[in-house]
Scaffold this motif. Structure first.
Motif, PDB file in Angstrom:
ATOM      1  N   TYR A 346      40.859  38.943  20.147  1.00 51.69           N
ATOM      2  CA  TYR A 346      41.950  39.308  21.045  1.00 51.69           C
ATOM      3  C   TYR A 346      41.516  39.680  22.452  1.00 51.69           C
ATOM      4  N   PHE A 347      40.209  39.622  22.770  1.00 50.54           N
ATOM      5  CA  PHE A 347      39.768  40.180  24.039  1.00 50.54           C
ATOM      6  C   PHE A 347      38.763  39.297  24.749  1.00 50.54           C
ATOM      7  N   VAL A 348      38.686  39.487  26.055  1.00 47.34           N
ATOM      8  CA  VAL A 348      37.643  38.920  26.902  1.00 47.34           C
ATOM      9  C   VAL A 348      36.952  40.088  27.586  1.00 47.34           C
ATOM     10  N   THR A 349      35.628  40.055  27.607  1.00 45.94           N
ATOM     11  CA  THR A 349      34.872  41.077  28.316  1.00 45.94           C
ATOM     12  C   THR A 349      34.451  40.534  29.669  1.00 45.94           C
ATOM     13  N   LEU A 350      34.779  41.281  30.705  1.00 45.46           N
ATOM     14  CA  LEU A 350      34.373  40.957  32.070  1.00 45.46           C
ATOM     15  C   LEU A 350      33.311  41.949  32.501  1.00 45.46           C
ATOM     16  N   GLU A 351      32.179  41.427  32.945  1.00 42.81           N
ATOM     17  CA  GLU A 351      31.100  42.281  33.419  1.00 42.81           C
ATOM     18  C   GLU A 351      30.947  42.099  34.917  1.00 42.81           C
ATOM     19  N   VAL A 352      31.053  43.205  35.653  1.00 45.09           N
ATOM     20  CA  VAL A 352      30.946  43.201  37.109  1.00 45.09           C
ATOM     21  C   VAL A 352      29.652  43.893  37.514  1.00 45.09           C
ATOM     22  N   PRO A 353      29.264  43.868  38.780  1.00 50.18           N
ATOM     23  CA  PRO A 353      28.022  44.536  39.174  1.00 50.18           C
ATOM     24  C   PRO A 353      28.016  46.018  38.803  1.00 50.18           C
ATOM     25  N   ASP A 354      26.853  46.525  38.482  1.00 47.74           N
ATOM     26  CA  ASP A 354      26.719  47.934  38.121  1.00 47.74           C
ATOM     27  C   ASP A 354      27.355  48.825  39.191  1.00 47.74           C
ATOM     28  N   GLY A 355      28.110  49.830  38.698  1.00 52.85           N
ATOM     29  CA  GLY A 355      28.731  50.770  39.614  1.00 52.85           C
ATOM     30  C   GLY A 355      30.073  50.323  40.161  1.00 52.85           C
ATOM     31  N   CYS A 356      30.600  49.204  39.651  1.00 47.31           N
ATOM     32  CA  CYS A 356      31.831  48.645  40.238  1.00 47.31           C
ATOM     33  C   CYS A 356      33.058  48.696  39.329  1.00 47.31           C
ATOM     34  N   ALA A 357      32.885  48.855  38.026  1.00 48.52           N
ATOM     35  CA  ALA A 357      34.017  48.678  37.108  1.00 48.52           C
ATOM     36  C   ALA A 357      35.155  49.662  37.387  1.00 48.52           C
ATOM     37  N   LYS A 358      34.844  50.931  37.547  1.00 48.54           N
ATOM     38  CA  LYS A 358      35.899  51.920  37.785  1.00 48.54           C
ATOM     39  C   LYS A 358      36.657  51.625  39.067  1.00 48.54           C
ATOM     40  N   VAL A 360      36.982  48.669  40.541  1.00 47.26           N
ATOM     41  CA  VAL A 360      37.800  47.473  40.340  1.00 47.26           C
ATOM     42  C   VAL A 360      39.092  47.839  39.625  1.00 47.26           C
ATOM     43  N   VAL A 361      38.990  48.646  38.582  1.00 48.51           N
ATOM     44  CA  VAL A 361      40.182  49.053  37.831  1.00 48.51           C
ATOM     45  C   VAL A 361      41.122  49.872  38.711  1.00 48.51           C
ATOM     46  N   ARG A 362      40.552  50.736  39.555  1.00 46.19           N
ATOM     47  CA  ARG A 362      41.382  51.558  40.455  1.00 46.19           C
ATOM     48  C   ARG A 362      42.114  50.685  41.472  1.00 46.19           C
ATOM     49  N   ARG A 363      41.390  49.759  42.086  1.00 48.12           N
ATOM     50  CA  ARG A 363      42.014  48.893  43.086  1.00 48.12           C
ATOM     51  C   ARG A 363      43.083  48.018  42.438  1.00 48.12           C
ATOM     52  N   ALA A 364      42.819  47.547  41.232  1.00 46.17           N
ATOM     53  CA  ALA A 364      43.810  46.734  40.536  1.00 46.17           C
ATOM     54  C   ALA A 364      45.081  47.539  40.267  1.00 46.17           C
ATOM     55  N   ALA A 365      44.917  48.780  39.833  1.00 45.94           N
ATOM     56  CA  ALA A 365      46.083  49.625  39.550  1.00 45.94           C
ATOM     57  C   ALA A 365      46.903  49.859  40.810  1.00 45.94           C
ATOM     58  N   ALA A 409      40.604  39.080  39.937  1.00 44.97           N
ATOM     59  CA  ALA A 409      39.496  38.414  40.626  1.00 44.97           C
ATOM     60  C   ALA A 409      39.426  38.839  42.090  1.00 44.97           C
ATOM     61  N   VAL A 410      40.575  39.004  42.728  1.00 43.09           N
ATOM     62  CA  VAL A 410      40.600  39.498  44.109  1.00 43.09           C
ATOM     63  C   VAL A 410      39.927  40.873  44.188  1.00 43.09           C
ATOM     64  N   CYS A 411      40.250  41.736  43.238  1.00 43.21           N
ATOM     65  CA  CYS A 411      39.677  43.089  43.233  1.00 43.21           C
ATOM     66  C   CYS A 411      38.169  43.058  43.002  1.00 43.21           C
ATOM     67  N   VAL A 412      37.719  42.167  42.128  1.00 41.86           N
ATOM     68  CA  VAL A 412      36.283  42.047  41.867  1.00 41.86           C
ATOM     69  C   VAL A 412      35.555  41.604  43.135  1.00 41.86           C
ATOM     70  N   ARG A 413      36.121  40.621  43.836  1.00 46.22           N
ATOM     71  CA  ARG A 413      35.471  40.159  45.069  1.00 46.22           C
ATOM     72  C   ARG A 413      35.430  41.261  46.119  1.00 46.22           C
ATOM     73  N   LEU A 414      36.548  41.978  46.262  1.00 50.59           N
ATOM     74  CA  LEU A 414      36.599  43.036  47.271  1.00 50.59           C
ATOM     75  C   LEU A 414      35.570  44.115  46.984  1.00 50.59           C
ATOM     76  N   VAL A 415      35.562  44.642  45.760  1.00 60.86           N
ATOM     77  CA  VAL A 415      34.670  45.733  45.420  1.00 60.86           C
ATOM     78  C   VAL A 415      33.214  45.256  45.429  1.00 60.86           C
ATOM     79  N   GLY A 416      32.981  44.060  44.921  1.00 54.86           N
ATOM     80  CA  GLY A 416      31.622  43.542  44.888  1.00 54.86           C
ATOM     81  C   GLY A 416      31.040  43.332  46.259  1.00 54.86           C
ATOM     82  N   TYR A 417      31.826  42.766  47.157  1.00 55.31           N
ATOM     83  CA  TYR A 417      31.313  42.528  48.506  1.00 55.31           C
ATOM     84  C   TYR A 417      31.206  43.840  49.297  1.00 55.31           C
TER      85      TYR A 417
END
Length: 422
Positions: A346-358, A360-365, A409-417
């Motif tokens: 039922y799930f997909v795991t997305l792995e982002v750069p270290d220190g970015c997950a929280k 990304v989730v905040r920006r998405a919310a 994906a937009v949030c991942v790019r923003l936070v990652g860059y």
């Protein structure tokens, strides 16, 4: 994971990511990917359950399903799921609608009464610990927190938990009483345990004589491809290894029929089954046998379950394919993310750069896309790398899901860059 960029290239990518995010935030979205619930269309596949058992009052053995009794559950529903869960019919219990409830009760009973093979009840011991493969299922971790059970993270591999770590911890520490396992299409990374992993779990030495494998086979029939995964029979492997009481097997119809009105199952050795029945007799005079009968009439047999799950797959597979397609189109080649391509579950795991997950989730919310909290895949809600995000594609409609993944994906790019530029 990250790709080396020149200062000018990074500046341009960051500027574009900021513009994309401003556009995203201005759309007024309200999307939710937090939990792996069946969509209404999936539930509709089981609508005939509502007209069953159509006046039928007795089970195959003559039991009046309207009355008390039958703590082990109806034989006909146990016969259907014995094969799917790899448990002999006589060693399988059918209960209420929630396998999580059964796991909860097994922990409570182990704390308050003596398990087969145990020297004392767990509540009388100074320290109790469980091994927790990570990333893992947040509700398993919540049960441990609820009862003050220490959680010890164990890394996952492509074949299941890192068995060298599991074997060492289980052998050296008598306080380690168990391990959580989702062996097929694991929550959240979709890993299926190899035969070698199952054999090692069954045969390994444990310092605790009452060590238990909590085998949460939640996705036993939840395939997304034409090549269903098969896992080794843990219960048989434990018996063959001389540890017949080691495995507690759990399953349910929660993501097969009605999530809120299904049937849950417990399977184990004869000694463990009698232990659970004796303890359950103090809290219930029997399960909902009317619901068990309607499920038996609706599903008919193991092949009936498989056919029903093919209809479920027809609804789910396009969603998982869309997630993979969009992530590849939006993040492929950026070095900002990796993601799983599960063959079931039922799930997909997305792995982002270290220190970015929280972040990304905040920006998405803030942009109207609610995700499972970062850290939920780890004990105590603490992902040491802050890198793992769980995606639950099942519930939203396809159009909403695609909007959510594009926004993510937009949030991942923003936070990652932003991180690279800092």
């Amino acid at each position: 994971m990250t790709t080396e960029l020149s200062a000018d290239a990074l500046s341009g990518l960051l500027e574009q990511a900021r513009k994309d995010y401003q556009d995203l935030a201005g759309r007024g979205l309200s999307l939710n990917l937090t939990r792996g619930k069946p969509a209404p269309e999936q539930l509709d596949l089981s609508a005939d359950l509502l007209s069953l058992p159509a006046g039928q009052r007795t089970a195959a053995d003559g039991t009046d399903v309207r009355n008390y009794g039958g703590l082990q559950g109806l034989l006909e529903i146990r016969e259907i799921f014995a094969e799917l869960l790899q448990v002999p019919v006589g060693q399988l219990l059918a209960a209420g609608n929630s396998s999580l409830e059964l796991m909860h009760d097994c922990l409570v009973h182990a704390l308050l009464s003596v398990l087969p093979g145990a020297e004392s009840r767990w509540a009388g011991q100074e320290r109790i610990a469980f091994l927790c493969p990570v990333p893992g299922y947040d509700r398993h971790f919540a049960l441990c927190e609820r009862f003050g059970i220490e959680m010890i993270p164990v890394p996952m591999t492509a074949e299941g938990p890192d068995m060298a770590v599991v074997e060492r911890l289980a052998a050296e520490d008598p306080a380690v009483k168990g391990i959580w396992c989702v062996p097929k299409y694991s929550n959240p990374d979709g890993v299926c345990y190899s035969d070698a992993t199952v054999a090692r779990l069954a045969a390994m030495s444990t310092a605790a004589p009452d060590f238990r494998i909590f085998w949460d086979n939640a996705y036993a029939a939840h395939h997304l491809t034409d090549e269903p995964a098969e896992i080794a029979d843990l219960l048989a492997a434990c018996a063959d290894a001389g540890n017949p009481d080691r495995a507690f097997v759990f399953g349910s119809t929660s993501k097969i029929t009605f999530a809120g009105a299904g049937v849950a199952f417990f399977g184990s050795s004869p000694a463990n089954v009698q232990w659970l029945l004796a303890n359950n007799a103090k809290r219930s005079i029997g399960p909902d046998k009317v619901n068990q009968l309607r499920h038996a009439l609706f599903l008919k047999d193991a092949d009936g379950v498989r056919a029903h799950m093919e209809r479920q797959r027809a609804l789910l597979q396009p969603k998982f394919e869309s997630v993979a397609r969009i992530l590849e189109a939006e993040l492929g080649g950026t070095g900002l993310a990796r993601w799983t391509d599960p063959k079931g579950g039922y799930f997909v795991t997305l792995e982002v750069p270290d220190g970015c997950a929280k972040e990304v989730v905040r920006r998405a919310a803030e942009a109207g896309i609610v995700l499972t909290p970062a850290g939920a895949t780890h004990p105590y809600g603490d992902d040491p790398r802050d890198a793992t995000i769980r995606i639950a594609p099942s519930y939203p409609g396809l159009a909403e899901l695609e909007q959510a993944i594009e926004g993510l994906a937009v949030c991942v790019r923003l936070v990652g860059y932003e991180q690279q530029a800092s």
